[in-house]
Design an enzyme around this catalytic site. Structure first.
Site, short mmCIF file in Angstrom:
data_model
loop_
_atom_site.label_atom_id
_atom_site.label_comp_id
_atom_site.label_asym_id
_atom_site.label_seq_id
_atom_site.Cartn_x
_atom_site.Cartn_y
_atom_site.Cartn_z
CD GLU A 95 0.44 -62.31 -8.98
OE1 GLU A 95 -0.57 -61.61 -8.85
OE2 GLU A 95 0.51 -63.22 -9.83
CB CYS A 121 -5.75 -65.10 -8.13
SG CYS A 121 -4.42 -66.32 -7.94
CB CYS A 124 -1.01 -64.97 -6.33
SG CYS A 124 -0.68 -65.79 -7.90
#
Length: 167
Positions: A95, A121, A124
């Site tokens: 990402e 996560c 991101c």
């Protein structure tokens, strides 16, 4: 025998099922993931707006850095479990890489949708929120409840890909 079209010809569309937009973009995200050199997980991400691909990214080390497939995984060497201590890694997440690629090419991603082969996560998620992403469609889970919480608080729609419903 194929059905006849109104003009009297056979229709090719009756031979196959056309994928939904979610299926189409997720298949591309999986293809993007094949470029990953991470020894733990191969993740792909796609940034889309108005059904057009703006940028792609996969998890990999920064340009000019020796790949983990050659050098070995720092996280494995330090025995760091998945979902913890994100900063202790030589790589960049898919990402993040997609956002960087868009920025490098002068492409705004405000009001876009991110298709990702795994749930983002926390790192991101924060980047995607500030980049103006409005929705994240993901496939695989990730052990990061804080990521879900802040995406919800920021009003970013997080939706698990279910294999074929239209976007």
């Amino acid at each position: 025998m194929l059905p006849m079209s109104a003009a009297g010809g056979e229709t090719a569309s009756s031979q196959r099922t056309r994928p939904s937009w979610d299926e189409y973009f997720m298949k591309i995200a999986h293809e993007v993931a094949t470029r990953s050199t991470c020894t733990r997980r191969q993740i792909g991400a796609l940034i889309v707006r108005d059904k057009r691909i703006l940028a792609t990214g996969y998890n990999n080390v920064p340009c000019g850095i020796e790949h983990c497939t050659t050098r070995g995984c720092l996280r494995d060497q330090l025995h760091i479990p998945s979902g913890e201590r994100h900063e202790l890694c030589r790589g960049i997440h898919a990402e993040q890489n997609a956002v960087v690629q868009a920025a490098r090419n002068g492409i705004t991603i405000d009001n876009s949708i991110v298709y990702c082969t795994a749930q983002p996560c926390i790192l991101c998620a924060k980047i995607l929120i500030n980049a103006g992403v409005k929705e994240i469609v993901f496939e695989g889970g990730y052990p990061d409840e804080l990521s879900r919480e802040i995406l919800d608080e920021a009003g970013v729609k997080l939706r698990r890909f279910d294999g074929g419903q239209p976007a």
